[in-house]
Design a protein around this motif. Structure first.
Motif, PDB file in Angstrom:
ATOM      1  N   ASP A 198       0.804  -1.224   0.000  1.00 18.66           N
ATOM      2  CA  ASP A 198       0.000   0.000   0.000  1.00 18.66           C
ATOM      3  C   ASP A 198       0.835   1.271   0.000  1.00 18.66           C
ATOM      4  OD1 ASP A 198      -2.540  -1.356   0.103  1.00 18.66           O
ATOM      5  OD2 ASP A 198      -2.047  -1.878   2.164  1.00 18.66           O
ATOM      6  N   GLU A 199       2.016   1.224   0.578  1.00 19.63           N
ATOM      7  CA  GLU A 199       2.897   2.387   0.603  1.00 19.63           C
ATOM      8  C   GLU A 199       4.304   1.942   0.953  1.00 19.63           C
ATOM      9  OE1 GLU A 199       1.528   5.077   3.571  1.00 19.63           O
ATOM     10  OE2 GLU A 199       1.762   3.667   5.233  1.00 19.63           O
ATOM     11  N   GLY A 200       5.275   2.807   0.634  1.00 20.51           N
ATOM     12  CA  GLY A 200       6.655   2.471   0.941  1.00 20.51           C
ATOM     13  C   GLY A 200       7.613   3.408   0.244  1.00 20.51           C
ATOM     14  N   PRO A 201       8.915   3.253   0.497  1.00 20.99           N
ATOM     15  CA  PRO A 201       9.929   4.097  -0.131  1.00 20.99           C
ATOM     16  C   PRO A 201      10.033   3.797  -1.616  1.00 20.99           C
ATOM     17  CG  PRO A 201      10.977   2.280   1.019  1.00 20.99           C
ATOM     18  CD  PRO A 201       9.519   2.194   1.347  1.00 20.99           C
ATOM     19  N   GLU A 202      10.636   4.725  -2.361  1.00 18.50           N
ATOM     20  CA  GLU A 202      10.800   4.490  -3.799  1.00 18.50           C
ATOM     21  C   GLU A 202      11.736   3.320  -4.073  1.00 18.50           C
ATOM     22  OE1 GLU A 202      11.882   7.902  -6.056  1.00 18.50           O
ATOM     23  OE2 GLU A 202       9.977   8.931  -5.742  1.00 18.50           O
ATOM     24  N   VAL A 203      12.826   3.235  -3.317  1.00 15.07           N
ATOM     25  CA  VAL A 203      13.805   2.156  -3.511  1.00 15.07           C
ATOM     26  C   VAL A 203      14.277   1.667  -2.152  1.00 15.07           C
ATOM     27  CG1 VAL A 203      16.021   1.482  -4.516  1.00 15.07           C
ATOM     28  CG2 VAL A 203      14.603   3.190  -5.683  1.00 15.07           C
ATOM     29  N   ILE A 204      14.364   0.337  -1.997  1.00 22.89           N
ATOM     30  CA  ILE A 204      14.923  -0.227  -0.772  1.00 22.89           C
ATOM     31  C   ILE A 204      15.708  -1.486  -1.125  1.00 22.89           C
ATOM     32  CG2 ILE A 204      12.785  -1.506  -0.277  1.00 22.89           C
ATOM     33  CD1 ILE A 204      13.494  -1.125   2.726  1.00 22.89           C
ATOM     34  N   GLU A 205      16.888  -1.632  -0.521  1.00 20.98           N
ATOM     35  CA  GLU A 205      17.706  -2.829  -0.711  1.00 20.98           C
ATOM     36  C   GLU A 205      17.495  -3.738   0.494  1.00 20.98           C
ATOM     37  OE1 GLU A 205      21.721  -1.566  -1.632  1.00 20.98           O
ATOM     38  OE2 GLU A 205      21.118  -1.094  -3.697  1.00 20.98           O
ATOM     39  N   VAL A 206      17.074  -4.966   0.222  1.00 25.27           N
ATOM     40  CA  VAL A 206      16.578  -5.857   1.261  1.00 25.27           C
ATOM     41  C   VAL A 206      17.478  -7.076   1.412  1.00 25.27           C
ATOM     42  CG1 VAL A 206      14.646  -7.318   1.958  1.00 25.27           C
ATOM     43  CG2 VAL A 206      14.208  -5.116   0.852  1.00 25.27           C
ATOM     44  N   GLY A 207      17.812  -7.380   2.666  1.00 25.91           N
ATOM     45  CA  GLY A 207      18.593  -8.565   2.980  1.00 25.91           C
ATOM     46  C   GLY A 207      17.943  -9.371   4.087  1.00 25.91           C
ATOM     47  N   GLY A 208      18.595 -10.468   4.437  1.00 27.49           N
ATOM     48  CA  GLY A 208      18.100 -11.346   5.487  1.00 27.49           C
ATOM     49  C   GLY A 208      18.663 -11.001   6.847  1.00 27.49           C
ATOM     50  N   PRO A 209      18.451 -11.885   7.840  1.00 26.88           N
ATOM     51  CA  PRO A 209      18.778 -11.549   9.229  1.00 26.88           C
ATOM     52  C   PRO A 209      20.257 -11.612   9.590  1.00 26.88           C
ATOM     53  CG  PRO A 209      17.840 -13.757   9.113  1.00 26.88           C
ATOM     54  CD  PRO A 209      17.733 -13.172   7.729  1.00 26.88           C
ATOM     55  N   LYS A 210      21.075 -12.354   8.833  1.00 27.67           N
ATOM     56  CA  LYS A 210      22.476 -12.541   9.227  1.00 27.67           C
ATOM     57  C   LYS A 210      23.434 -12.272   8.066  1.00 27.67           C
ATOM     58  CE  LYS A 210      22.060 -15.708  13.119  1.00 27.67           C
ATOM     59  NZ  LYS A 210      22.620 -16.932  13.748  1.00 27.67           N
ATOM     60  N   ILE A 211      24.565 -11.651   8.397  1.00 28.09           N
ATOM     61  CA  ILE A 211      25.611 -11.363   7.410  1.00 28.09           C
ATOM     62  C   ILE A 211      26.689 -12.437   7.505  1.00 28.09           C
ATOM     63  CG2 ILE A 211      27.407  -9.727   6.715  1.00 28.09           C
ATOM     64  CD1 ILE A 211      25.640  -7.489   7.830  1.00 28.09           C
ATOM     65  N   HIS A 212      27.048 -12.997   6.350  1.00 23.80           N
ATOM     66  CA  HIS A 212      28.122 -13.994   6.278  1.00 23.80           C
ATOM     67  C   HIS A 212      29.063 -13.636   5.138  1.00 23.80           C
ATOM     68  CE1 HIS A 212      25.939 -16.742   8.929  1.00 23.80           C
ATOM     69  NE2 HIS A 212      24.873 -16.624   8.156  1.00 23.80           N
ATOM     70  N   THR A 213      30.310 -14.106   5.242  1.00 25.47           N
ATOM     71  CA  THR A 213      31.195 -14.022   4.078  1.00 25.47           C
ATOM     72  C   THR A 213      30.810 -15.142   3.117  1.00 25.47           C
ATOM     73  OG1 THR A 213      32.888 -15.536   4.944  1.00 25.47           O
ATOM     74  CG2 THR A 213      33.090 -13.180   5.527  1.00 25.47           C
ATOM     75  N   ARG A 214      31.212 -14.979   1.864  1.00 20.19           N
ATOM     76  CA  ARG A 214      30.942 -16.026   0.871  1.00 20.19           C
ATOM     77  C   ARG A 214      31.633 -17.337   1.259  1.00 20.19           C
ATOM     78  NH1 ARG A 214      26.624 -14.884  -2.468  1.00 20.19           N
ATOM     79  NH2 ARG A 214      26.577 -12.615  -2.775  1.00 20.19           N
ATOM     80  N   LEU A 215      32.808 -17.225   1.860  1.00 16.31           N
ATOM     81  CA  LEU A 215      33.521 -18.429   2.296  1.00 16.31           C
ATOM     82  C   LEU A 215      32.754 -19.137   3.407  1.00 16.31           C
ATOM     83  CD1 LEU A 215      35.956 -20.282   2.183  1.00 16.31           C
ATOM     84  CD2 LEU A 215      37.163 -18.727   3.733  1.00 16.31           C
ATOM     85  N   GLU A 216      32.218 -18.371   4.355  1.00 23.17           N
ATOM     86  CA  GLU A 216      31.445 -18.979   5.443  1.00 23.17           C
ATOM     87  C   GLU A 216      30.231 -19.723   4.892  1.00 23.17           C
ATOM     88  OE1 GLU A 216      32.454 -15.721   8.996  1.00 23.17           O
ATOM     89  OE2 GLU A 216      30.649 -15.507   7.760  1.00 23.17           O
ATOM     90  N   MET A 217      29.575 -19.145   3.903  1.00 24.93           N
ATOM     91  CA  MET A 217      28.400 -19.802   3.329  1.00 24.93           C
ATOM     92  C   MET A 217      28.795 -21.066   2.571  1.00 24.93           C
ATOM     93  SD  MET A 217      26.189 -16.452   2.129  1.00 24.93           S
ATOM     94  CE  MET A 217      24.535 -17.128   2.272  1.00 24.93           C
ATOM     95  N   ALA A 218      29.923 -21.002   1.870  1.00 27.42           N
ATOM     96  CA  ALA A 218      30.415 -22.190   1.161  1.00 27.42           C
ATOM     97  C   ALA A 218      30.765 -23.299   2.141  1.00 27.42           C
ATOM     98  CB  ALA A 218      31.632 -21.822   0.315  1.00 27.42           C
ATOM     99  N   GLU A 219      31.345 -22.927   3.267  1.00 26.81           N
ATOM    100  CA  GLU A 219      31.696 -23.927   4.284  1.00 26.81           C
ATOM    101  C   GLU A 219      30.448 -24.536   4.915  1.00 26.81           C
ATOM    102  OE1 GLU A 219      36.077 -22.135   5.580  1.00 26.81           O
ATOM    103  OE2 GLU A 219      34.278 -21.524   6.692  1.00 26.81           O
ATOM    104  N   MET A 220      29.372 -23.750   5.052  1.00 28.21           N
ATOM    105  CA  MET A 220      28.102 -24.303   5.551  1.00 28.21           C
ATOM    106  C   MET A 220      27.540 -25.317   4.566  1.00 28.21           C
ATOM    107  SD  MET A 220      25.968 -21.244   7.426  1.00 28.21           S
ATOM    108  CE  MET A 220      26.777 -19.694   7.109  1.00 28.21           C
TER     109      MET A 220
END
Length: 288
Positions: A198-220
C-alpha cells in the motif's frame, strides 16, 4: 465494510510469487495471479480463482490484465541459475514483460506498482542480468506511478547452484571469499514485499537476518552436503569470461555471478530464517 483492493501478482507461481500470493490470500485481499504455465495454474488454484495464464512478453496476451486492479506486485523475472536454461533473454522477460504490464497498468489507472528488482541494477557496469531491471526501474521513475522498487541482495535459493556443484564434490568460490552478504529466504522477502503493498519508499535494498562471508556460506554448504571448497583466483575467472561466447545465457550469468560473489551485497536486515536453517530443511534429492 471497506472493499479490499485487488492486487495483481505477476510471476505468481514462482517460489517468491507463490509466497506473495499465499500471504495476500491470508490477509483476505483479492488476488489476480499471472502465470504462464498449466503447472503454475495448479499451484495457484488453492489461493485465488482469478488466474491468468499468459506470456507477459506478448503484450496482446496481457491486454487489460490490470483492469479492476489497484496494485501490481511483480515478481516476474528470468532465472539466474547456471543449471536452468532460459527460453528467452533477460531483456525479453525482465524488461519487456514487466513493461507490458506497466503500460497496461497506466492505461487502466492502477494506483501503485511494487517491483522486485535486483541489487546491482544501479551500478555503473552494464551487467546483462541487471541491465533489464535497470531499464524497468527507469521506466517506473518516469511513469508518475506511486511505486516501490525492492532490490534483494540475493536469495538463499540463488545459492542452489553451489549446492548442485557440492553434490559433484566441488564448491567454487571466486577470489578469497571475504565478500559479505545477507541473502534472504524467499518467504521472508515475500513478507517485506507484502508490507509495501500500500505504501513504501521508492527504492529499498533488502537482505536477510544474518551477514556472512561467501567463504562462510560455502563452508556451511560443505558441512551439509559435502564437497570441497575451491578458491578460483579472480584473474582466472576473468580469463574464462573472455573466451568465445558460445552460450550467451551462461556467459551473462557467470559475469554477474562473479560480481555478486566478489562484492559486498548487504541490505536492510529482515526476516528470521537463517541460511543454516535453509540448508537444514532443504530436500537435497530435489537438486539435480
Amino acid at each position: 465494510m471497506e472493499k479490499q483492493q485487488k492486487v495483481l501478482v505477476a510471476g505468481a507461481s514462482g517460489s517468491l510469487g507463490l509466497e506473495i500470493v499465499k500471504l495476500l490470500n491470508a490477509q483476505g485481499r483479492p488476488v489476480r495471479a499471472l502465470t504462464k504455465s498449466d503447472e503454475g495454474k495448479e499451484k495457484l488454484i488453492p489461493y485465488t480463482n482469478d488466474i491468468w495464464k499468459a506470456d507477459a512478453s506478448n503484450s496482446e496476451e496481457v491486454a487489460n490484465i490490470t483492469e479492476g486492479v489497484d496494485t501490481v506486485i511483480s515478481a516476474l523475472g528470468n532465472s539466474v541459475s547456471l543449471f536452468t536454461p532460459n527460453e528467452k533473454s533477460f531483456y525479453k522477460i525482465d524488461f519487456e514483460s514487466n513493461r507490458n504490464i506497466l503500460r497496461d497498468a497506466e492505461k487502466n489507472g492502477v494506483k501503485r506498482f511494487v517491483y522486485t528488482s535486483i541489487k546491482g541494477a544501479d551500478v555503473e557496469k552494464d551487467f546483462a542480468v541487471a541491465r533489464s531491471h535497470k531499464l524497468l526501474e527507469q521506466a517506473l521513475h518516469g511513469s508518475g506511478f506511486d511505486y516501490t522498487i525492492i532490490r534483494p541482495v540475493g536469495f538463499f535459493s540463488g545459492l542452489n547452484d553451489l549446492m548442485i556443484m557440492a553434490k559433484r564434490k566441488v564448491i567454487p568460490i571466486i577470489g578469497d571469499g571475504s565478500a559479505k552478504t545477507n541473502s534472504i529466504h524467499h518467504a521472508d522477502l515475500a513478507k517485506v514485499i507484502c508490507g509495501y503493498a500500500d505504501e513504501g519508499p521508492e527504492v529499498i535494498e533488502v537482505g536477510g537476518p544474518k551477514i556472512h562471508t561467501r567463504l562462510e556460506m560455502a563452508e556451511m554448504i560443505q558441512d551439509t552436503i559435502g564437497g570441497r571448497v575451491v578458491k578460483v583466483p579472480e584473474v582466472l575467472a576473468d580469463i574464462g569470461l573472455k573466451l568465445p561466447n558460445f552460450f550467451e545465457d551462461i556467459h551473462e550469468k557467470l559475469d554477474y555471478f562473479k560480481y555478486v560473489t566478489t562484492t559486498d551485497m548487504i541490505g536492510e536486515k529482515n526476516g528470521d530464517i537463517t541460511f543454516k536453517e535453509y540448508l537444514a530443511n532443504l530436500d537435497k534429492n530435489q537438486l539435480p
